[in-house]
Scaffold this active site. Structure first.
Site, mmCIF file in Angstrom:
data_model
loop_
_atom_site.group_PDB
_atom_site.id
_atom_site.type_symbol
_atom_site.label_atom_id
_atom_site.label_comp_id
_atom_site.label_asym_id
_atom_site.label_seq_id
_atom_site.Cartn_x
_atom_site.Cartn_y
_atom_site.Cartn_z
ATOM 1 N N ASP A 1 0.682 -1.285 0.693
ATOM 2 C CA ASP A 1 -0.334 -0.234 -0.512
ATOM 3 C C ASP A 1 1.001 1.685 -0.264
ATOM 4 O OD1 ASP A 1 0.893 0.935 2.634
ATOM 5 O OD2 ASP A 1 -0.650 -0.615 2.871
ATOM 6 N N LEU A 2 0.172 2.610 0.052
ATOM 7 C CA LEU A 2 1.210 3.742 -0.207
ATOM 8 C C LEU A 2 2.253 4.357 0.689
ATOM 9 C CD1 LEU A 2 1.174 6.747 -1.775
ATOM 10 C CD2 LEU A 2 -0.897 7.588 -0.232
#
Length: 252
Positions: free
Chosen positions: A113-114
């Site tokens: 994820d980010l």
């Protein structure tokens, strides 16, 4: 004529061909076909059971797709702040925008994820990506995690039995306390499933706030000393040995 000869004459299913060419996973290739975005030698493809012959020209969105090259796998040290997608509707920077020039078209094996960092595997073979993501591989994903809050080693040990959070069952996690300074601690977690945001959700369930999440291994492939933002190709022999792939046939 046996089945192998018949398959050779018919060619290769176009969804598999597109996956090997690195356009998308086989499942996503089937979606692209259903959306009417694929042509085979000038004719619109409507069925994933369409077969590609050696002399056929395959086009996606009006652009020709090069024939699949040999299967390749790369290690990428993903920095925080990149999304693992080719396009982001919110305009955030993506992993694929930050890759150096000269690489083939690549897709990721799973995602980070980010705000997560560390080892992200990239391949030009969509079928391989899907294979490496399968839970049946039982490959260990290993993470180093910095958390804020009170860490109870006994509670960490209980994670090996798995946990259910808001109706979602997470499999056993091997969790160990590496170091602690005040309310901050470093943990090492090893898990097999790698469900979406699994580490963050399990840590939140324990009352711990994740301030850094770094993946250091995916199955037999290690982050090692790979510098942040850099890419390194897995040696083809290592790839064949680890995955049981056939050696490429030498052309005479």
């Amino acid at each position: 004529m046996d089945a192998a000869e018949d398959g050779a004459e018919r060619g290769e299913r176009i969804a598999k061909w597109l996956a090997r060419a690195g356009v998308a996973s086989r499942r996503d290739a089937e979606k692209i076909i259903a959306e009417g975005r694929v042509k085979l030698s000038g004719k619109l493809v409507t069925q994933p059971a369409t077969f590609v012959q050696p002399d056929d020209v395959v086009m996606v969105d009006g652009k020709p797709v090069n024939e699949p090259e040999r299967t390749r796998l790369f290690r990428f040290h993903k920095p925080a702040g990149l999304v693992t997608t080719h396009r982001d509707p919110e305009g955030r920077p993506t992993v694929f925008e930050k890759l150096p020039e000269g690489l083939p078209r690549l897709i990721s094996v799973g995602r980070l994820d980010l705000n997560s960092e560390g080892l992200l595997l990239l391949t030009n073979d969509g079928a391989l990506a899907r294979r490496l993501e399968l839970p049946s591989n039982a490959w260990v994903r290993r993470y180093r995690v910095r958390v804020f809050g009170h860490v109870d080693p006994a509670v960490l040990a209980e994670l090996k039995n798995g946990v259910t959070i808001q109706g979602v069952r997470y499999g056993g996690i091997d969790a160990g306390l590496d170091s602690r300074k005040g309310d901050n601690a470093w943990l090492t977690l090893s898990l097999h499933e790698g469900k979406n945001r699994e580490v963050r959700r399990v840590m939140a369930y324990l009352g711990l706030e994740v301030s850094r999440l770094l993946r250091i291994a995916y199955g037999p492939f290690q982050l090692g000393q790979l510098e942040r933002g850099t890419v390194d190709e897995v040696n083809p022999k290592v790839l064949r040995d680890q995955l049981g792939l056939a050696a490429p046939v030498r052309k005479r």
